[in-house]
Design a protein around this motif. Structure first.
Motif, short mmCIF file in Angstrom:
data_model
loop_
_atom_site.label_atom_id
_atom_site.label_comp_id
_atom_site.label_asym_id
_atom_site.label_seq_id
_atom_site.Cartn_x
_atom_site.Cartn_y
_atom_site.Cartn_z
N SER A 63 0.59 -1.39 -0.19
CA SER A 63 -0.06 -0.19 0.14
C SER A 63 0.38 1.27 -0.11
CB SER A 63 -1.34 -0.15 1.33
OG SER A 63 -0.01 0.39 2.39
N GLY A 64 0.20 2.22 0.09
CA GLY A 64 0.91 3.41 -0.26
C GLY A 64 1.35 3.80 1.36
N THR A 65 0.24 3.19 2.39
CA THR A 65 1.15 3.63 3.65
C THR A 65 2.03 3.22 4.01
OG1 THR A 65 -1.36 3.99 4.33
CG2 THR A 65 0.01 3.49 5.97
N LEU A 68 4.92 4.51 2.79
CA LEU A 68 5.40 5.52 3.47
C LEU A 68 6.48 5.06 5.12
CD1 LEU A 68 2.28 8.14 2.91
CD2 LEU A 68 4.65 8.91 2.72
N SER A 89 -4.68 16.67 4.18
CA SER A 89 -4.10 15.50 3.37
C SER A 89 -5.21 14.90 3.41
CB SER A 89 -2.43 15.00 3.58
OG SER A 89 -2.33 14.50 2.52
N PHE A 90 -4.85 13.46 3.07
CA PHE A 90 -5.18 11.62 3.52
C PHE A 90 -4.84 11.68 4.99
CE2 PHE A 90 -5.51 7.08 3.23
CZ PHE A 90 -6.65 7.34 3.69
N ALA A 92 -3.02 8.96 6.10
CA ALA A 92 -1.88 8.44 5.45
C ALA A 92 -0.47 8.98 5.87
CB ALA A 92 -1.89 7.57 4.68
N SER A 93 -0.82 10.22 5.35
CA SER A 93 0.60 11.34 5.67
C SER A 93 1.22 11.14 6.63
CB SER A 93 -0.02 12.15 5.16
OG SER A 93 -0.45 12.33 3.93
N VAL A 135 3.21 16.91 1.17
CA VAL A 135 2.40 15.98 -0.13
C VAL A 135 1.35 16.61 -0.99
CG1 VAL A 135 -0.06 15.26 -0.09
CG2 VAL A 135 1.37 15.32 2.19
N ASP A 161 5.03 12.94 -0.44
CA ASP A 161 3.91 12.12 -0.91
C ASP A 161 3.26 12.45 -2.09
OD1 ASP A 161 1.82 10.77 -0.36
OD2 ASP A 161 0.80 11.13 1.81
N CYS A 163 1.27 10.42 -3.26
CA CYS A 163 0.43 9.21 -3.48
C CYS A 163 -1.42 10.14 -4.20
CB CYS A 163 0.14 8.16 -2.35
SG CYS A 163 0.74 7.48 -1.66
N GLU A 164 -1.08 10.65 -4.66
CA GLU A 164 -2.53 11.56 -5.78
C GLU A 164 -2.18 12.10 -6.95
OE1 GLU A 164 -4.41 14.24 -2.90
OE2 GLU A 164 -5.14 12.81 -1.39
N GLY A 185 0.97 5.63 -4.22
CA GLY A 185 -0.67 4.71 -3.91
C GLY A 185 -1.92 4.10 -5.17
N LYS A 190 -7.09 6.46 -6.80
CA LYS A 190 -5.93 6.41 -7.43
C LYS A 190 -6.16 6.50 -8.80
CE LYS A 190 -4.72 6.97 -3.39
NZ LYS A 190 -4.17 7.90 -2.04
N GLY A 197 -1.85 -1.68 -3.22
CA GLY A 197 -0.61 -1.01 -3.69
C GLY A 197 0.14 0.21 -3.31
C1 LIG Z 1 -3.82 7.47 -1.18
C2 LIG Z 1 -2.82 8.56 -0.11
C3 LIG Z 1 -2.18 8.04 1.40
C4 LIG Z 1 -2.39 5.96 1.35
O1 LIG Z 1 -2.49 4.97 0.14
P1 LIG Z 1 -3.14 3.55 0.57
O2 LIG Z 1 -2.34 2.96 -0.86
O3 LIG Z 1 -4.58 4.17 0.47
O4 LIG Z 1 -2.29 3.04 1.37
C5 LIG Z 1 -1.09 8.15 1.43
N1 LIG Z 1 -0.90 9.30 0.73
C6 LIG Z 1 -1.74 10.24 0.79
C7 LIG Z 1 -1.76 12.17 0.84
C8 LIG Z 1 -3.33 9.59 -0.24
O5 LIG Z 1 -3.78 10.13 -1.06
#
Ligand SMILES: *Cc1c(COP(=O)(O)O)cnc(C)c1O
Length: 378
Positions: A63-65, A68, A89-90, A92-93, A135, A161, A163-164, A185, A190, A197
């Motif tokens: 995952s993206g998490t 990180l 942000s989301f 997870a950051s 981010v 980050d 991920c977006e 992510g 996404k 993933g």
């Molecule tokens: C989606 C996202 C993540 C985490 O990605 P996952 O694959 O859902 O764990 C982290 N940071 C940001 C800014 C995101 O949008």
């Protein structure tokens, strides 16, 4: 009492993946082999990133998490170390900083670009500050040159980050490659998806080595399966997901072009609407559209916005309130002492956002309907 079906309103969904027959075939093909994890598709998927982004290393994760988290471990972030990031942000950051006892230090955003306000970062730097986590919010980017000059001045590390923001760029450099390392992510909303993933990209050999090892239970490449050189995790991504990701990467330009087209339909229709603003995209940035989030003007309260969201949903338009500020999430308030008013620009924006339907299967008529409904409710 009779149960009468409610009349069916056609729903326009908020987001959704773009999966073609090619992805379905690629996934099926993996299932006809015995190589479901750590196989050739993993290497191939990683290579699509090194090729596309022009980086030395790509390390795919579950995952993206996870991506990180692995990077903070590889950086050696210790309990009490501070990392500066955005509250808009989301979650997870910021969470990734907390996993091993790091401390999150938020800095408010720029009211126009919605990215971290680099001019405010310096006052947040202390002797404990170890890193900056910019981010790339909603597929745009903060002022990365300014972030780097601050990082150099205060000897801070920079993790991006992204991920977006797969496919976005800053002064021609791909998002994710501007920090010492970047993360992506692949959740289904996404730009590309693997179901679940993520990916780390970096030019740093040591970061690549350590994250690759810790992704796979701390194994070293040439040691045995039951040999564990360091504390690791199972943050692997399986080859089924990778096969999906490879085709998505082959289709990335097509996918990004479709998203740009849908964003264009929205922009045309909202350009002359003074009650609604879109995120400002700096000249240095080429955006990779992630969501269609608009901001209602200050004439609207959070309650007005919530009312608009509820009515949009009733009219068949899926919508959301991306993002609730991270510092106002319940456990951040309870455990870290944040409160409303701490980051007023983020809060003023968050109270007025409306995320409208945004994905590759939207037609111009769908966009028309979404905007028409929104305007009616304004
Ligand atoms: C989606 C996202 C993540 C985490 O990605 P996952 O694959 O859902 O764990 C982290 N940071 C940001 C800014 C995101 O949008």
């Amino acid at each position: 009492m009779t149960h009468r079906e409610k009349p069916v309103t056609r729903q326009i969904s908020l987001s959704g993946p773009d999966i073609s027959e090619a992805e379905i075939e690629a996934v099926t093909a993996v299932l006809r082999t015995p190589y479901l994890s750590l196989g050739a598709k993993l290497d191939e998927f990683e290579q699509t990133f090194t090729d596309r982004l022009g980086v030395k290393h790509a390390i795919a994760t579950s995952s993206g998490t996870a991506a990180l988290h692995l990077l903070w471990r590889a950086f050696g972030l210790n309990p009490g170390d501070e990392v500066i990031t955005t509250p808009f942000s989301f979650i997870a950051s910021a969470n990734s900083i907390l996993f091993d006892g790091g401390r999150v230090v938020f800095v408010d955003i720029d009211p126009e670009t919605w990215q971290i306000d680099v001019a405010r970062i310096e006052t947040a730097v202390t002797l404990r500050t170890k890193a900056l986590l910019p981010v790339d919010v909603f597929g745009s980017l903060p002022d990365m040159d300014a972030i780097w000059s601050l990082a150099k001045k205060h000897d801070l590390r920079v993790l991006e980050d992204s991920c977006e923001a797969l496919g976005a760029s800053y002064k021609g450099r791909p998002a994710g490659t501007i920090g010492e390392a970047g993360t992506f992510g692949f959740y289904p909303n996404k730009q590309i998806t693997t179901g679940e993933g993520g990916m780390i990209v970096t030019n740093d050999d040591e970061l690549a080595f350590l994250t690759r090892s810790m992704r796979n239970q701390g194994r070293d490449p040439d040691a045995g399966w039951l040999q564990h050189a360091r504390l690791g995790y199972n943050y692997r991504i399986c080859d089924i997901n990778c096969a999906l990701g490879i085709v998505q990467m082959q289709r990335l330009d097509e996918i990004l072009a479709k998203r740009t087209r849908v964003a264009g339909w929205y922009s045309e229709r909202l350009a002359d609407e003074p009650r609604v603003a879109m995120m400002e995209i700096p000249d240095e940035v080429t955006i990779a559209w992630f969501v269609m989030v608009v901001r209602l003007s200050d004439d609207y309260s959070q309650a007005d916005r919530d009312d608009i969201l509820a009515k949009l949903r009733r009219a068949g338009i899926a919508c959301s309130n991306y993002f609730t500020p991270i510092h106002l999430q319940p456990f951040y308030q309870q455990q870290h002492g944040y409160k409303p008013g701490d980051f007023p620009i983020t809060e003023a924006l968050s109270a007025r956002t409306v995320a409208l339907p945004f994905h590759n299967h939207l037609s111009e008529a769908d966009v028309d309907q979404a905007v028409t409904e929104l305007r009616k409710l304004l």
